[in-house]
Enzyme design. Structure first.
Site, PDB file in Angstrom:
ATOM      1  N   TYR A  42       0.815  -1.216   0.000  1.00  0.00           N
ATOM      2  CA  TYR A  42       0.000   0.000   0.000  1.00  0.00           C
ATOM      3  C   TYR A  42       0.854   1.275   0.000  1.00  0.00           C
ATOM      4  CZ  TYR A  42      -4.507  -2.370   0.501  1.00  0.00           C
ATOM      5  OH  TYR A  42      -5.642  -3.113   0.271  1.00  0.00           O
TER       6      TYR A  42
ATOM      7  N   PHE B 288      -5.446   7.508   6.260  1.00  0.00           N
ATOM      8  CA  PHE B 288      -5.857   6.198   6.757  1.00  0.00           C
ATOM      9  C   PHE B 288      -4.782   5.113   6.569  1.00  0.00           C
ATOM     10  CE2 PHE B 288      -7.577   6.775   2.429  1.00  0.00           C
ATOM     11  CZ  PHE B 288      -7.035   5.669   1.776  1.00  0.00           C
TER      12      PHE B 288
ATOM     13  N   ARG C 219     -13.282  -5.520 -10.944  1.00  0.00           N
ATOM     14  CA  ARG C 219     -13.692  -4.276 -10.269  1.00  0.00           C
ATOM     15  C   ARG C 219     -15.220  -4.182 -10.229  1.00  0.00           C
ATOM     16  NH1 ARG C 219      -9.892  -1.272  -7.438  1.00  0.00           N
ATOM     17  NH2 ARG C 219     -11.325   0.471  -7.626  1.00  0.00           N
TER      18      ARG C 219
ATOM     19  N   THR D 249     -15.558   1.231  -3.534  1.00  0.00           N
ATOM     20  CA  THR D 249     -14.716   1.153  -2.327  1.00  0.00           C
ATOM     21  C   THR D 249     -15.551   1.233  -1.055  1.00  0.00           C
ATOM     22  OG1 THR D 249     -13.001   2.311  -3.596  1.00  0.00           O
ATOM     23  CG2 THR D 249     -12.708   2.182  -1.192  1.00  0.00           C
TER      24      THR D 249
ATOM     25  N   ARG E  51     -18.783  -6.149  -2.264  1.00  0.00           N
ATOM     26  CA  ARG E  51     -18.725  -5.161  -1.183  1.00  0.00           C
ATOM     27  C   ARG E  51     -20.118  -4.800  -0.673  1.00  0.00           C
ATOM     28  NH1 ARG E  51     -13.676  -1.710  -3.711  1.00  0.00           N
ATOM     29  NH2 ARG E  51     -12.033  -2.621  -2.440  1.00  0.00           N
TER      30      ARG E  51
ATOM     31  N   ASN F 223     -13.451  -3.629   3.729  1.00  0.00           N
ATOM     32  CA  ASN F 223     -14.358  -3.800   2.592  1.00  0.00           C
ATOM     33  C   ASN F 223     -14.128  -5.106   1.829  1.00  0.00           C
ATOM     34  OD1 ASN F 223     -12.001  -3.062   1.379  1.00  0.00           O
ATOM     35  ND2 ASN F 223     -12.773  -1.224   0.387  1.00  0.00           N
TER      36      ASN F 223
HETATM   37  P1  GDP Z   1      -9.998   0.311  -3.885  1.00  0.00           P
HETATM   38  O1  GDP Z   1      -9.138   0.297  -5.129  1.00  0.00           O
HETATM   39  O2  GDP Z   1     -11.475   0.302  -4.189  1.00  0.00           O
HETATM   40  O3  GDP Z   1      -9.620  -0.782  -2.907  1.00  0.00           O
HETATM   41  O4  GDP Z   1      -9.757   1.712  -3.148  1.00  0.00           O
HETATM   42  P2  GDP Z   1      -8.450   2.609  -2.848  1.00  0.00           P
HETATM   43  O5  GDP Z   1      -7.282   2.150  -3.691  1.00  0.00           O
HETATM   44  O6  GDP Z   1      -8.857   4.039  -2.953  1.00  0.00           O
HETATM   45  O7  GDP Z   1      -8.130   2.326  -1.312  1.00  0.00           O
HETATM   46  C1  GDP Z   1      -7.429   1.185  -0.904  1.00  0.00           C
HETATM   47  C2  GDP Z   1      -8.049   0.666   0.359  1.00  0.00           C
HETATM   48  O8  GDP Z   1      -7.864   1.619   1.413  1.00  0.00           O
HETATM   49  C3  GDP Z   1      -9.567   0.456   0.317  1.00  0.00           C
HETATM   50  O9  GDP Z   1      -9.955  -0.756  -0.286  1.00  0.00           O
HETATM   51  C4  GDP Z   1      -9.929   0.508   1.777  1.00  0.00           C
HETATM   52  O10 GDP Z   1      -9.625  -0.739   2.443  1.00  0.00           O
HETATM   53  C5  GDP Z   1      -8.979   1.596   2.298  1.00  0.00           C
HETATM   54  N1  GDP Z   1      -9.620   2.921   2.272  1.00  0.00           N
HETATM   55  C6  GDP Z   1      -9.952   3.672   1.178  1.00  0.00           C
HETATM   56  N2  GDP Z   1     -10.493   4.852   1.530  1.00  0.00           N
HETATM   57  C7  GDP Z   1     -10.524   4.849   2.888  1.00  0.00           C
HETATM   58  C8  GDP Z   1     -10.951   5.803   3.872  1.00  0.00           C
HETATM   59  O11 GDP Z   1     -11.435   6.905   3.547  1.00  0.00           O
HETATM   60  N3  GDP Z   1     -10.790   5.444   5.182  1.00  0.00           N
HETATM   61  C9  GDP Z   1     -10.244   4.248   5.560  1.00  0.00           C
HETATM   62  N4  GDP Z   1     -10.132   3.962   6.871  1.00  0.00           N
HETATM   63  N5  GDP Z   1      -9.823   3.340   4.676  1.00  0.00           N
HETATM   64  C10 GDP Z   1      -9.957   3.625   3.357  1.00  0.00           C
END
Ligand code: GDP
Length: 140
Positions: free
Chosen positions: A51, A59, A87, A93, A104, A114
């Site tokens: 990550y 976060f 996706r 998300t 989800r 999620n």
């Molecule tokens: P994804 O590609 O849909 O998984 O979304 P992202 O790449 O934007 O974010 C990666 C992961 O970070 C997400 O799947 C969530 O587990 C976490 N995440 C994303 N946005 C948030 C947020 O606003 N708050 C928190 N606590 N976790 C988040």
């Protein structure tokens, strides 16, 4: 569109609730094949590296802690247009925004917990698969 690969993680909130099979049923029903699979407990270093793109997000530390809070299932999926197809099966998300029938929407606990991860591009799929699999561990 040619056959593609994407990278998937079944996250700790889902393994804890014994949802691995239910999630993979949705993946397979969408026509994606699971061609690589292992259940692991990520190290902190692995989660931080995976990550790293989110390192500046507020976060990030919580996300890393969550991802090492229990076992995960890392998988390579293969199929037509696999990145976009997966996706779509995952849903948005934030589960509150996810479409009906998506993983989800049905299973996620929160925007963080999620249930699943999926690559967001072909390029990232190759990079993410490389974090966890050798080519010999992927069997189509
Ligand atoms: P994804 O590609 O849909 O998984 O979304 P992202 O790449 O934007 O974010 C990666 C992961 O970070 C997400 O799947 C969530 O587990 C976490 N995440 C994303 N946005 C948030 C947020 O606003 N708050 C928190 N606590 N976790 C988040």
């Amino acid at each position: 569109m040619a056959t593609q690969r994407t990278f998937s993680i079944i996250k700790p909130d889902a393994t804890r609730r014994n949802l691995t099979g239910a999630i993979n049923a949705k993946i397979e029903a969408a026509g994606l094949r699971i061609v690589g699979q292992k259940r692991i407990h990520m190290s902190k270093a692995q989660a931080e590296a995976f990550y790293a793109v989110h390192a500046e997000r507020p976060f990030y530390n919580d996300l890393v802690s969550f991802m090492i809070s229990g076992p995960v299932v890392v998988q390579v999926l293969e199929g037509e247009n696999a990145v976009a197809a997966y996706r779509q099966v995952m849903g948005a998300t934030n589960p509150a925004d996810a479409d009906a029938g998506t993983i989800r929407k049905e299973f996620a606990e929160s925007i963080e917990a999620n249930s699943v991860h999926g690559s967001n591009s072909d390029e990232n799929a190759v990079i993410e698969i490389g974090h966890f699999f050798t080519e010999e561990e992927i069997v189509g």
